[in-house]
Scaffold this motif. Structure first.
Motif, PDB file in Angstrom:
ATOM      1  N   ARG A 147       0.831  -1.010   0.175  1.00 30.69           N
ATOM      2  CA  ARG A 147       0.095  -0.062   0.046  1.00 30.69           C
ATOM      3  C   ARG A 147       0.725   1.342   0.217  1.00 30.69           C
ATOM      4  O   ARG A 147       0.604   2.097  -0.866  1.00 30.69           O
ATOM      5  N   ASN A 148       2.079   1.146   0.902  1.00 27.37           N
ATOM      6  CA  ASN A 148       2.784   2.463   1.007  1.00 27.37           C
ATOM      7  C   ASN A 148       4.115   2.544   0.171  1.00 27.37           C
ATOM      8  O   ASN A 148       4.699   3.382   0.405  1.00 27.37           O
ATOM      9  N   HIS A 149       4.135   1.480  -0.561  1.00 30.75           N
ATOM     10  CA  HIS A 149       5.440   1.281  -1.439  1.00 30.75           C
ATOM     11  C   HIS A 149       6.634   1.294  -0.528  1.00 30.75           C
ATOM     12  O   HIS A 149       7.620   2.184  -0.782  1.00 30.75           O
ATOM     13  N   LEU A 150       6.802   0.542   0.664  1.00 25.40           N
ATOM     14  CA  LEU A 150       7.935   0.413   1.655  1.00 25.40           C
ATOM     15  C   LEU A 150       8.536  -0.706   1.557  1.00 25.40           C
ATOM     16  O   LEU A 150       8.054  -1.773   1.056  1.00 25.40           O
ATOM     17  N   ASN A 151       9.880  -0.449   1.886  1.00 26.44           N
ATOM     18  CA  ASN A 151      10.552  -1.714   2.062  1.00 26.44           C
ATOM     19  C   ASN A 151      10.342  -2.526   3.298  1.00 26.44           C
ATOM     20  O   ASN A 151       9.751  -1.826   4.105  1.00 26.44           O
ATOM     21  N   ARG A 152      10.823  -3.530   3.367  1.00 26.82           N
ATOM     22  CA  ARG A 152      10.543  -4.437   4.771  1.00 26.82           C
ATOM     23  C   ARG A 152      10.955  -3.688   6.006  1.00 26.82           C
ATOM     24  O   ARG A 152      10.099  -3.666   7.004  1.00 26.82           O
ATOM     25  N   GLN A 153      12.068  -3.136   5.886  1.00 27.05           N
ATOM     26  CA  GLN A 153      12.746  -2.372   7.025  1.00 27.05           C
ATOM     27  C   GLN A 153      11.786  -1.227   7.572  1.00 27.05           C
ATOM     28  O   GLN A 153      11.532  -1.303   8.825  1.00 27.05           O
ATOM     29  N   ASP A 154      11.316  -0.443   6.730  1.00 24.92           N
ATOM     30  CA  ASP A 154      10.430   0.878   6.926  1.00 24.92           C
ATOM     31  C   ASP A 154       9.085   0.145   7.535  1.00 24.92           C
ATOM     32  O   ASP A 154       8.573   0.609   8.171  1.00 24.92           O
ATOM     33  N   ALA A 155       8.664  -0.630   6.785  1.00 29.12           N
ATOM     34  CA  ALA A 155       7.147  -1.109   7.059  1.00 29.12           C
ATOM     35  C   ALA A 155       7.357  -1.872   8.746  1.00 29.12           C
ATOM     36  O   ALA A 155       6.417  -1.536   9.226  1.00 29.12           O
ATOM     37  N   GLU A 156       8.323  -2.649   8.830  1.00 29.77           N
ATOM     38  CA  GLU A 156       8.308  -3.288  10.337  1.00 29.77           C
ATOM     39  C   GLU A 156       8.592  -2.162  11.159  1.00 29.77           C
ATOM     40  O   GLU A 156       7.827  -2.212  12.366  1.00 29.77           O
ATOM     41  N   ALA A 157       9.354  -1.108  10.978  1.00 32.79           N
ATOM     42  CA  ALA A 157       9.406  -0.006  11.819  1.00 32.79           C
ATOM     43  C   ALA A 157       8.167   0.554  12.254  1.00 32.79           C
ATOM     44  O   ALA A 157       7.825   1.269  13.303  1.00 32.79           O
ATOM     45  N   ARG A 158       7.301   0.764  11.240  1.00 32.48           N
ATOM     46  CA  ARG A 158       6.021   1.551  11.406  1.00 32.48           C
ATOM     47  C   ARG A 158       4.934   0.640  12.433  1.00 32.48           C
ATOM     48  O   ARG A 158       4.279   0.988  12.939  1.00 32.48           O
ATOM     49  N   ILE A 159       5.208  -0.655  11.955  1.00 27.56           N
ATOM     50  CA  ILE A 159       4.166  -1.438  12.664  1.00 27.56           C
ATOM     51  C   ILE A 159       4.736  -1.602  14.225  1.00 27.56           C
ATOM     52  O   ILE A 159       3.927  -1.661  15.229  1.00 27.56           O
ATOM     53  N   GLU A 160       6.060  -1.674  14.359  1.00 19.55           N
ATOM     54  CA  GLU A 160       6.619  -1.943  15.583  1.00 19.55           C
ATOM     55  C   GLU A 160       6.424  -0.611  16.505  1.00 19.55           C
ATOM     56  O   GLU A 160       6.347  -0.693  17.973  1.00 19.55           O
ATOM     57  N   ALA A 161       6.114   0.305  15.815  1.00 19.60           N
ATOM     58  CA  ALA A 161       5.772   1.604  16.745  1.00 19.60           C
ATOM     59  C   ALA A 161       4.401   1.721  17.115  1.00 19.60           C
ATOM     60  O   ALA A 161       4.085   2.642  18.212  1.00 19.60           O
ATOM     61  N   GLN A 162       3.634   0.592  16.990  1.00 19.59           N
ATOM     62  CA  GLN A 162       2.151   0.594  17.334  1.00 19.59           C
ATOM     63  C   GLN A 162       2.112  -0.498  18.494  1.00 19.59           C
ATOM     64  O   GLN A 162       2.730  -1.403  18.359  1.00 19.59           O
ATOM     65  N   LEU A 163       1.101  -0.389  19.314  1.00 19.22           N
ATOM     66  CA  LEU A 163       0.814  -1.762  20.153  1.00 19.22           C
ATOM     67  C   LEU A 163       0.410  -2.648  19.124  1.00 19.22           C
ATOM     68  O   LEU A 163      -0.522  -2.647  18.254  1.00 19.22           O
ATOM     69  N   PRO A 164       0.840  -3.919  19.368  1.00 18.35           N
ATOM     70  CA  PRO A 164       0.584  -5.227  18.429  1.00 18.35           C
ATOM     71  C   PRO A 164      -0.810  -5.346  18.441  1.00 18.35           C
ATOM     72  O   PRO A 164      -1.623  -5.254  19.466  1.00 18.35           O
ATOM     73  N   LEU A 165      -1.250  -5.761  17.237  1.00 18.94           N
ATOM     74  CA  LEU A 165      -2.673  -6.108  17.013  1.00 18.94           C
ATOM     75  C   LEU A 165      -3.161  -7.294  18.251  1.00 18.94           C
ATOM     76  O   LEU A 165      -4.018  -7.489  18.587  1.00 18.94           O
TER      77      LEU A 165
END
Length: 231
Positions: A147-165
């Motif tokens: 969706r956001n045209h991100l590489n794996r590292q950047d996408a993981e960083a954004r997910i890690e910044a949030q409370l896990p689902l």
């Protein structure tokens, strides 16, 4: 009427789920929209933010520069708490105004779209039901990258910044699993809507309000009879 707090995580599909609820005729309040509304120029929260943080948080047109303000409170709990004490009461007031409008229109429940429902916990006490739009981490990561045209590292960083689902799912009363086909998720939304519509949890408040109005009408009638001269 009762309140349903709905939340999710980045790329979990919360916005798509909200759209289905709206298509079903549900009342939805976006708390993020309210949060942006109450800090507009001319509102009390706007004036208090400028007094507390200075004019450097303003854009040229007088609006709050959300990025600058966010940078100011980042990793500074005291300043973040100060901002919350300014904005949260105003958000709650607007939220209650919107909710009351739906109450008068006869809705049985209202969905509040609250991204940080479990993180801040400020609005949890008002919610009769809580709903999490969930998907497994691999699915979330793949969707975010696409969706956001991100590489794996950047996408993981954004997910890690949030409370896990998975943590949010454990705290919620209802979980809508959006890990698979969209048709399956949509079916879950429809079933949950039916369950909430059948619930009688709206009755105590509605009956209480009607009883109060009837009592007030009776009191006004007695006062009128006492104060007006008899024919």
């Amino acid at each position: 009427m009762f309140l349903v707090g709905l939340t999710g995580g980045i790329a979990s599909g919360k916005s798509s789920v909200i759209q289905v609820f709206q298509q079903l005729g549900c009342a939805v309040i976006d708390v993020d929209v309210i949060a942006r509304h109450v800090v507009q120029p001319g509102y009390p929260a706007h004036r208090r933010i400028v007094e507390a943080f200075g004019t450097e948080v303003l854009l040229e047109n007088g609006d709050i520069n959300r990025k600058v303000l966010g940078d100011l409170i980042f990793n500074q709990p005291d300043r973040r708490h100060l901002l919350n004490t300014i904005t949260h009461p105003e958000i709650r007031k607007e939220m209650m105004k919107e909710t009351f409008k739906y109450f008068l229109r006869g809705y049985r429940y209202v969905i509040l779209d609250i991204p940080l429902l479990f993180e801040t916990k400020n609005l949890l006490k008002y919610m009769k039901h809580t709903v999490v739009v969930y998907c497994d981490r691999d699915t979330q990561l793949a969707r975010l990258m696409q969706r956001n045209h991100l590489n794996r590292q950047d996408a993981e960083a954004r997910i890690e910044a949030q409370l896990p689902l998975k943590d949010k799912a454990r705290m919620a009363r209802h979980v809508l699993d959006n890990s698979g086909e969209w048709s399956i998720t949509k079916r879950q939304v429809i079933l949950l809507h039916s369950e909430l519509e059948r619930s009688l949890e709206y009755l105590p408040l509605r009956l209480g309000v009607l009883t109060g109005l009837a009592g007030l009408a009776g009191l006004l009638y007695l006062l009128t009879r006492c104060l007006l001269p008899l024919p």
